[in-house]
Write a protein that holds these residues in place. Structure first.
Motif, mmCIF file in Angstrom:
data_model
loop_
_atom_site.group_PDB
_atom_site.id
_atom_site.type_symbol
_atom_site.label_atom_id
_atom_site.label_comp_id
_atom_site.label_asym_id
_atom_site.label_seq_id
_atom_site.Cartn_x
_atom_site.Cartn_y
_atom_site.Cartn_z
ATOM 1 N N VAL A 76 -38.538 74.983 8.882
ATOM 2 C CA VAL A 76 -37.168 75.134 8.393
ATOM 3 C C VAL A 76 -37.162 74.718 6.917
ATOM 4 N N ARG A 77 -36.025 74.894 6.277
ATOM 5 C CA ARG A 77 -35.880 74.439 4.895
ATOM 6 C C ARG A 77 -34.701 73.487 4.764
ATOM 7 N N LYS A 78 -34.863 72.476 3.919
ATOM 8 C CA LYS A 78 -33.757 71.591 3.588
ATOM 9 C C LYS A 78 -32.862 72.290 2.565
ATOM 10 N N VAL A 79 -31.697 71.701 2.315
ATOM 11 C CA VAL A 79 -30.774 72.295 1.345
ATOM 12 C C VAL A 79 -31.438 72.445 -0.019
ATOM 13 N N SER A 80 -32.345 71.527 -0.343
ATOM 14 C CA SER A 80 -33.066 71.589 -1.616
ATOM 15 C C SER A 80 -33.990 72.803 -1.707
ATOM 16 N N GLY A 81 -34.275 73.429 -0.566
ATOM 17 C CA GLY A 81 -35.219 74.534 -0.516
ATOM 18 C C GLY A 81 -36.594 74.120 -0.039
ATOM 19 N N LYS A 82 -36.829 72.804 0.071
ATOM 20 C CA LYS A 82 -38.125 72.306 0.512
ATOM 21 C C LYS A 82 -38.381 72.681 1.962
ATOM 22 N N PRO A 132 -28.026 82.174 4.126
ATOM 23 C CA PRO A 132 -28.631 81.981 2.811
ATOM 24 C C PRO A 132 -28.431 80.561 2.292
ATOM 25 N N ARG A 133 -29.362 80.121 1.491
ATOM 26 C CA ARG A 133 -29.312 78.747 0.960
ATOM 27 C C ARG A 133 -28.006 78.486 0.206
ATOM 28 N N GLU A 134 -27.524 79.459 -0.541
ATOM 29 C CA GLU A 134 -26.320 79.261 -1.350
ATOM 30 C C GLU A 134 -25.130 78.868 -0.475
ATOM 31 N N ALA A 135 -25.021 79.477 0.697
ATOM 32 C CA ALA A 135 -23.919 79.156 1.603
ATOM 33 C C ALA A 135 -24.079 77.756 2.189
ATOM 34 N N ILE A 136 -25.327 77.369 2.488
ATOM 35 C CA ILE A 136 -25.576 76.053 3.079
ATOM 36 C C ILE A 136 -25.299 74.954 2.066
ATOM 37 N N VAL A 137 -25.581 75.211 0.806
ATOM 38 C CA VAL A 137 -25.296 74.238 -0.250
ATOM 39 C C VAL A 137 -23.793 73.943 -0.290
ATOM 40 N N LYS A 145 -23.505 62.238 4.420
ATOM 41 C CA LYS A 145 -24.866 62.119 3.887
ATOM 42 C C LYS A 145 -25.853 61.745 4.993
ATOM 43 N N ASN A 146 -25.329 61.275 6.148
ATOM 44 C CA ASN A 146 -26.179 60.890 7.267
ATOM 45 C C ASN A 146 -26.450 62.047 8.227
ATOM 46 N N ILE A 147 -26.043 63.244 7.825
ATOM 47 C CA ILE A 147 -26.345 64.444 8.596
ATOM 48 C C ILE A 147 -27.243 65.334 7.741
ATOM 49 N N GLU A 148 -28.384 65.708 8.280
ATOM 50 C CA GLU A 148 -29.318 66.563 7.543
ATOM 51 C C GLU A 148 -28.999 68.022 7.842
ATOM 52 N N LEU A 149 -28.673 68.763 6.806
ATOM 53 C CA LEU A 149 -28.479 70.207 6.950
ATOM 54 C C LEU A 149 -29.780 70.914 6.624
ATOM 55 N N TYR A 151 -31.869 74.962 7.156
ATOM 56 C CA TYR A 151 -31.575 76.367 7.414
ATOM 57 C C TYR A 151 -32.858 77.138 7.661
ATOM 58 N N VAL A 152 -32.691 78.280 8.289
ATOM 59 C CA VAL A 152 -33.810 79.146 8.618
ATOM 60 C C VAL A 152 -33.724 80.409 7.784
ATOM 61 N N ASP A 153 -34.796 80.691 7.097
ATOM 62 C CA ASP A 153 -34.944 81.972 6.418
ATOM 63 C C ASP A 153 -35.688 82.877 7.393
ATOM 64 N N GLU A 154 -34.960 83.754 8.066
ATOM 65 C CA GLU A 154 -35.581 84.548 9.120
ATOM 66 C C GLU A 154 -36.640 85.517 8.599
ATOM 67 N N MET A 155 -36.633 85.796 7.312
ATOM 68 C CA MET A 155 -37.688 86.618 6.741
ATOM 69 C C MET A 155 -39.024 85.885 6.801
ATOM 70 N N GLU A 156 -38.967 84.554 6.857
ATOM 71 C CA GLU A 156 -40.179 83.747 6.949
ATOM 72 C C GLU A 156 -40.566 83.454 8.392
ATOM 73 N N ASN A 157 -39.676 83.756 9.321
ATOM 74 C CA ASN A 157 -39.909 83.396 10.719
ATOM 75 C C ASN A 157 -39.775 84.601 11.643
ATOM 76 N N THR A 158 -40.191 85.750 11.160
ATOM 77 C CA THR A 158 -39.986 86.977 11.925
ATOM 78 C C THR A 158 -40.761 86.990 13.240
ATOM 79 N N ASN A 159 -41.806 86.198 13.349
ATOM 80 C CA ASN A 159 -42.609 86.204 14.564
ATOM 81 C C ASN A 159 -42.447 84.938 15.397
#
Length: 222
Positions: A76-82, A132-137, A145-149, A151-159
């Motif tokens: 998965v990715r954090k809001v930062s994109g990491k 998309p990351r922009e919406a999650i931001v 701040k105690n909840i970690e958001l 997101y899934v980029d489904e283009m990276e997780n197609t399988n």
């Protein structure tokens, strides 16, 4: 006599080892052989507007198939994109899956924020979005701040069967209650409110719903 005793000790040790080495039953494997039948029957129930039977099917799937399986690891990715692994969360996890366009009622996020602020030292509160990351931001501004958001980029997780199942078969918003060993203790559909409910009613009902799920983790830890 000594040889017999040694044999029994070795036999017991072998049995214990084989028990401890029993392969884990993962979410993807457990649900993989059952999901097609569930989806077909659930679609029929919804088509007939038999919502009670649809809920029964979901509860049966959780009770007989999903519960006590191990959540698979996935990226998965954090809001930062990491990019991170879902296994990077080490505490018991209160995991909500949703999508950026799913509307929430007025008291839903504040109720979750309250519990996260109170119990974040014991539990990882995580909301997994599809979008998309922009919406999650933008959504991040609403959450504690105690909840970690994440997101899934489904283009990276197609399988990735796990991700597809969580989204397309179980639906969302859905809550996964997971212990520190990644065993799934329960799966619950999140409540959908009529949006005309006032803030106080919405907050109180969501708080109770979230607390009921969280108590499974808290009871296990105690």
């Amino acid at each position: 006599m000594g040889k017999i005793l040694l044999f029994l000790i070795l036999l017991a040790s072998t049995y214990t080892f084989s028990q401890s080495e029993e392969p884990k039953r993962y979410f993807s494997d457990a649900i993989g052989v059952n999901i097609k039948n569930y989806k077909n029957r659930a679609k029929r129930a919804y088509r007939l507007k038999d919502y009670e039977h649809a809920q029964f099917l979901f509860d049966s799937l959780v009770e007989n198939v999903i519960r006590d399986s191990y959540m698979n690891n996935f990226k998965v990715r954090k809001v930062s994109g990491k990019k991170i692994d879902i296994y990077d969360f080490e505490k018991p996890m209160y995991l909500i899956t949703s999508a950026f366009w799913v509307a929430t009622s007025s008291g839903e996020i504040p109720a979750l924020n309250t519990l996260a602020d109170q119990y974040h030292k014991q539990v990882d509160f995580v909301v997994l979005f599809w979008g998309p990351r922009e919406a999650i931001v933008q959504l991040k501004k609403l959450y504690s701040k105690n909840i970690e958001l994440i997101y899934v980029d489904e283009m990276e997780n197609t399988n990735d069967f796990t991700i597809k199942t969580m989204k397309h078969s179980l639906g969302f918003p859905t809550t996964f209650i997971i212990d520190e060993s990644k065993v799934i203790l329960d799966v619950r559909r999140n409540m959908n409110h009529h949006y005309e409910k006032d803030y106080t009613t919405s907050y109180n009902e969501h708080f109770q719903t979230f607390m009921n799920g969280l108590s499974i983790i808290l009871r296990k830890d105690n």
